[in-house]
Design a protein around this motif. Structure first.
Motif, mmCIF file in Angstrom:
data_model
loop_
_atom_site.group_PDB
_atom_site.id
_atom_site.type_symbol
_atom_site.label_atom_id
_atom_site.label_comp_id
_atom_site.label_asym_id
_atom_site.label_seq_id
_atom_site.Cartn_x
_atom_site.Cartn_y
_atom_site.Cartn_z
ATOM 1 N N GLU A 1 -4.432 7.165 -15.484
ATOM 2 C CA GLU A 1 -5.235 8.254 -14.942
ATOM 3 C C GLU A 1 -4.897 9.617 -15.546
ATOM 4 O O GLU A 1 -5.560 10.607 -15.235
ATOM 5 N N ASN A 2 -3.892 9.637 -16.412
ATOM 6 C CA ASN A 2 -3.444 10.912 -17.005
ATOM 7 C C ASN A 2 -3.178 11.960 -15.927
ATOM 8 O O ASN A 2 -3.583 13.117 -16.027
ATOM 9 N N ALA A 3 -2.505 11.525 -14.872
ATOM 10 C CA ALA A 3 -2.201 12.395 -13.739
ATOM 11 C C ALA A 3 -0.708 12.318 -13.450
ATOM 12 O O ALA A 3 0.015 11.467 -13.983
ATOM 13 N N GLU A 4 -0.234 13.205 -12.578
ATOM 14 C CA GLU A 4 1.175 13.233 -12.193
ATOM 15 C C GLU A 4 1.307 13.048 -10.687
ATOM 16 O O GLU A 4 0.475 13.542 -9.909
ATOM 17 N N VAL A 5 2.346 12.343 -10.295
ATOM 18 C CA VAL A 5 2.643 12.160 -8.882
ATOM 19 C C VAL A 5 3.263 13.444 -8.333
ATOM 20 O O VAL A 5 4.230 13.963 -8.882
ATOM 21 N N VAL A 6 2.684 13.946 -7.250
ATOM 22 C CA VAL A 6 3.206 15.135 -6.584
ATOM 23 C C VAL A 6 4.107 14.748 -5.420
ATOM 24 O O VAL A 6 5.180 15.326 -5.202
ATOM 25 N N ASN A 7 3.699 13.722 -4.671
ATOM 26 C CA ASN A 7 4.436 13.344 -3.471
ATOM 27 C C ASN A 7 4.112 11.908 -3.098
ATOM 28 O O ASN A 7 2.942 11.526 -3.072
ATOM 29 N N ILE A 8 5.138 11.093 -2.850
ATOM 30 C CA ILE A 8 4.943 9.739 -2.324
ATOM 31 C C ILE A 8 5.222 9.801 -0.832
ATOM 32 O O ILE A 8 6.332 10.108 -0.401
ATOM 33 N N LEU A 9 4.203 9.514 -0.040
ATOM 34 C CA LEU A 9 4.268 9.786 1.397
ATOM 35 C C LEU A 9 4.626 8.567 2.242
ATOM 36 O O LEU A 9 5.306 8.697 3.264
ATOM 37 N N ASP A 10 4.172 7.385 1.849
ATOM 38 C CA ASP A 10 4.403 6.205 2.678
ATOM 39 C C ASP A 10 4.151 4.954 1.851
ATOM 40 O O ASP A 10 3.212 4.917 1.041
ATOM 41 N N THR A 11 5.000 3.945 2.044
ATOM 42 C CA THR A 11 4.820 2.653 1.375
ATOM 43 C C THR A 11 4.998 1.526 2.388
ATOM 44 O O THR A 11 5.927 1.544 3.192
ATOM 45 N N THR B 1 0.851 -1.181 0.000
ATOM 46 C CA THR B 1 0.000 0.000 0.000
ATOM 47 C C THR B 1 0.891 1.236 0.000
ATOM 48 O O THR B 1 1.884 1.297 0.738
ATOM 49 N N THR B 2 0.532 2.206 -0.837
ATOM 50 C CA THR B 2 1.318 3.436 -0.951
ATOM 51 C C THR B 2 0.391 4.634 -0.912
ATOM 52 O O THR B 2 -0.619 4.672 -1.629
ATOM 53 N N LEU B 3 0.716 5.606 -0.068
ATOM 54 C CA LEU B 3 -0.050 6.845 0.031
ATOM 55 C C LEU B 3 0.602 7.889 -0.867
ATOM 56 O O LEU B 3 1.799 8.181 -0.721
ATOM 57 N N VAL B 4 -0.188 8.428 -1.789
ATOM 58 C CA VAL B 4 0.361 9.288 -2.840
ATOM 59 C C VAL B 4 -0.497 10.535 -3.028
ATOM 60 O O VAL B 4 -1.729 10.456 -3.071
ATOM 61 N N ASP B 5 0.172 11.681 -3.169
ATOM 62 C CA ASP B 5 -0.471 12.903 -3.650
ATOM 63 C C ASP B 5 -0.320 12.952 -5.162
ATOM 64 O O ASP B 5 0.787 12.747 -5.681
ATOM 65 N N THR B 6 -1.428 13.188 -5.875
ATOM 66 C CA THR B 6 -1.366 13.330 -7.332
ATOM 67 C C THR B 6 -2.183 14.535 -7.769
ATOM 68 O O THR B 6 -3.024 15.043 -7.023
ATOM 69 N N THR B 7 -1.924 14.971 -9.007
ATOM 70 C CA THR B 7 -2.824 15.933 -9.626
ATOM 71 C C THR B 7 -4.138 15.220 -9.925
ATOM 72 O O THR B 7 -4.217 13.986 -9.868
ATOM 73 N N TYR B 8 -5.166 15.975 -10.244
ATOM 74 C CA TYR B 8 -6.460 15.351 -10.510
ATOM 75 C C TYR B 8 -6.454 14.555 -11.810
ATOM 76 O O TYR B 8 -7.170 13.574 -11.946
ATOM 77 N N GLY B 9 -5.678 14.954 -12.765
ATOM 78 C CA GLY B 9 -5.635 14.226 -14.023
ATOM 79 C C GLY B 9 -6.911 14.407 -14.824
ATOM 80 O O GLY B 9 -7.878 15.032 -14.392
ATOM 81 N N THR B 10 -6.915 13.817 -16.010
ATOM 82 C CA THR B 10 -8.056 13.975 -16.924
ATOM 83 C C THR B 10 -8.870 12.696 -17.085
ATOM 84 O O THR B 10 -9.838 12.672 -17.839
ATOM 85 N N ASN B 11 -8.464 11.637 -16.421
ATOM 86 C CA ASN B 11 -9.199 10.376 -16.529
ATOM 87 C C ASN B 11 -9.512 9.878 -15.128
ATOM 88 O O ASN B 11 -8.705 9.226 -14.480
ATOM 89 N N ARG B 12 -10.687 10.196 -14.642
ATOM 90 C CA ARG B 12 -11.088 9.881 -13.279
ATOM 91 C C ARG B 12 -12.262 8.911 -13.265
ATOM 92 O O ARG B 12 -13.048 8.843 -14.206
ATOM 93 N N GLY B 13 -12.374 8.170 -12.190
ATOM 94 C CA GLY B 13 -13.464 7.217 -12.062
ATOM 95 C C GLY B 13 -14.779 7.890 -11.733
ATOM 96 O O GLY B 13 -14.850 9.095 -11.488
#
Length: 568
Positions: free
Chosen positions: A495-505, A402-414
């Motif tokens: 998801e057409n998004a970018e990773v901003v920050n990887i916080l924990d794995t 499990t990895t906690l990640v900050d991402t941009t919203y991207g253009t392909n969302r559920g």
């Protein structure tokens, strides 16, 4: 308020195009589905009443012999001999904390829990970030979690909130949960109407519920009583998919994919049928399809996080936990050497490192083991005897990261803040992303167009940045660098998004399990029959099944089958 199954189908009518082989849904379909579920519930209620009546009348005729069979279908087991026994519990995860609580409630006064980490919780790991709880381990509950719900009535871990149903991804195609569930039935009947497809799906539900009841009947808790040798050989000596095919319920494969495999509980064509039958009870299945009146979902998340519950229990009950105290070796005194000069001597001596790293040793009369049993042996922490080794050495496990990640919203969302990537799961490629959960929007139940279009913030701070927990599965121990590389690529490509920050794995040893052959031999019940025999209770996920529900109910089973010492 509409029931979840009906709500999901209603969404298809007005909002989303149904998968190519499915015609448009209509209100008649919704009404019929709800009516059929009501009929199933009524039928099973009458059947269970009959079983309970039969069980109660027959139980009056049975005698209870110590260590013999009880009316529960399980043998009585041995345990601590005195309320003053010094009892050691190895591991302060859900099983260890709950066991310490059960022992205290029963009247035992000298219980010590050894925990290698600085906090309790084990795989219940909750992080607080952006004023939102993020579950890195234990994350959901469902109607079978009765013991956990009982604990929540006493210990404040927040409120239970409905979990939005997942968006199911297949490549760049996105399906609602109900679309994905119905797809195998639609493929089986390519020229059928939607009502005919619905009918086929509901017949499969009926068949599954009937065969589950025929095999196990109505039983208390998690582990059912030992089945007959015939059932073990002819019904459980197969994979879950083989079982589903045998009983003509394989069109439920996508339903099981969502609630069995993607939860980390194995591929349908690989795991023993018993594991699927254990997790997918009649109660869970019926409530999943039709939650109680007024509830959005039968699957819940906890507003303060599951680790909070175990912390609250330890704090409120003053449970003696030795933090940062990994157990290094457990020495066992032979039975013939446990008395000296007429006095009883301790059966075990535990050597552990204290917070300062200093090695210490302490004597104990009784032992509760909650980590994976085979790992305890592999790490030379305890020398199991021949009977123990014969059972535990056959165990293996997988890995869930499990990895906690900050991402941009991207253009392909559920459509919803929870996503299952079914094609990745079915590929069986190690390290692929199987799922994700946008923690904040799951807690506040943001779904539909507002969510898909990115019109809601990612946390109470108002920032339009998404913080999600991602899940990656592997059969072999993965390297974190490989996992993160795969994850970043997934976020960009899918998801057409970018990773901003990887916080924990976290890479969890997950789902300890036995083979089909071992399950058919009765190994699960052999382990229970051995409880207390050598001054040890074997608990935790490795003795039966990997879920909080399972380990709590297994502890309850131990106490149901253990007779407390005479008052001193």
């Amino acid at each position: 308020m509409k029931r979840t199954a009906v709500v999901l189908l209603s969404i298809l009518i007005g909002c989303f195009q149904v998968v190519s082989m499915l015609p448009v849904l209509n209100e008649d379909f919704l009404e019929i589905l709800e009516r059929e579920l009501d009929q199933i519930l009524e039928k099973r209620s009458h059947h269970n009443d009959s079983l309970s009546s039969s069980s109660s009348s027959s139980s009056e005729e049975e005698e209870e012999d110590y260590l013999g069979s009880s009316t529960s279908g399980f043998p009585y087991i041995k345990g601590p001999e005195s309320f003053t026994d010094r009892i050691a519990i190895v591991g302060a995860g859900p099983s260890g904390v709950h066991m310490a609580l059960k022992l205290k409630e029963a009247g035992f006064s000298d219980v010590t829990v050894f925990e290698k980490e600085e906090e309790v919780g084990g795989k219940s790991k909750t992080l607080l970030y952006r004023d939102v709880v993020h579950e890195m381990g234990t994350c959901y509950s469902q109607p079978d979690y009765t013991e956990l719900y009982r604990l929540l009535e006493t210990y404040n871990a927040g409120d239970l909130r409905p979990l939005p149903s997942p968006t199911v991804w297949r490549g760049q195609d996105k399906l609602t949960s109900i679309q994905n569930m119905l797809a195998p039935a639609a493929e089986h009947l390519p020229d059928a109407s939607l009502l005919e497809i619905k009918d086929e799906f509901m017949k499969a539900i009926h068949r599954y519920l009937d065969v589950h009841n025929d095999l196990f009947g109505n039983y208390e808790g998690e582990l059912m009583p030992r089945p007959s040798r015939y059932t073990l050989k002819h019904d459980l000596n197969m994979t879950l998919l083989e079982f589903m095919t045998k009983h003509n319920v394989d069109i439920l494969a996508n339903l099981f994919l969502q609630i069995q495999t993607i939860q980390g509980y194995g591929h349908l064509d690989e795991i023993p049928a018993l594991y699927g039958l254990t997790w997918m009870t009649s109660n869970f299945l019926l409530n999943l399809l039709k939650p109680p009146e007024g509830e959005l979902s039968a699957v819940k998340i906890l507003s303060k996080g599951y680790q909070t519950l175990w912390k609250e229990i330890v704090d409120q009950e003053n449970i003696n936990v030795r933090y940062s105290s990994p157990v290094r070796k457990i020495y066992r005194r032979k039975k013939e050497n446990r008395r000296k000069g007429g006095k009883r001597r301790a059966a075990f001596e535990i050597h552990y490192d204290d917070r300062t790293g200093f090695r210490k040793g302490e004597p104990f009369d009784f032992l509760v083991l909650t980590p994976e049993m085979k790992l305890l042996s592999d790490l030379d922490i305890i020398d199991f005897n021949d009977e123990e080794m014969n059972l535990f050495e056959r165990m293996n496990h997988h890995y869930y990261a499990t990895t906690l990640v900050d991402t941009t919203y991207g253009t392909n969302r559920g459509f919803t803040p929870q996503s299952f990537f079914a094609d990745n799961t079915e590929s069986k490629v190690d390290g692929k992303v199987w799922g994700k959960r946008d923690s904040y929007n799951s807690l506040v139940y943001n779904v539909g167009k507002q969510y898909t279009d990115g019109l809601v913030p990612g946390a109470p701070d108002g920032r339009f940045e998404q913080t999600s927990v991602y899940y990656q599965f592997s059969k072999s121990l993965p390297e974190k660098e490989d996992l993160l590389e795969e994850l970043v690529d997934h976020i960009r490509q899918r998801e057409n998004a970018e990773v901003v920050n990887i916080l924990d794995t976290n890479v969890w040893d997950y789902f300890p399990q036995f083979s089909v052959k071992d399950i058919a031999s009765g190994i699960t019940w052999d382990i229970f029959d051995m409880q207390g025999k050598y001054g040890i209770w074997y608990a935790g996920s490795s003795v039966y099944f990997e879920s909080v529900k399972s380990v709590l109910e297994y502890n309850n089973l131990i106490f149901r089958q253990y007779r407390l010492p005479e008052s001193e």
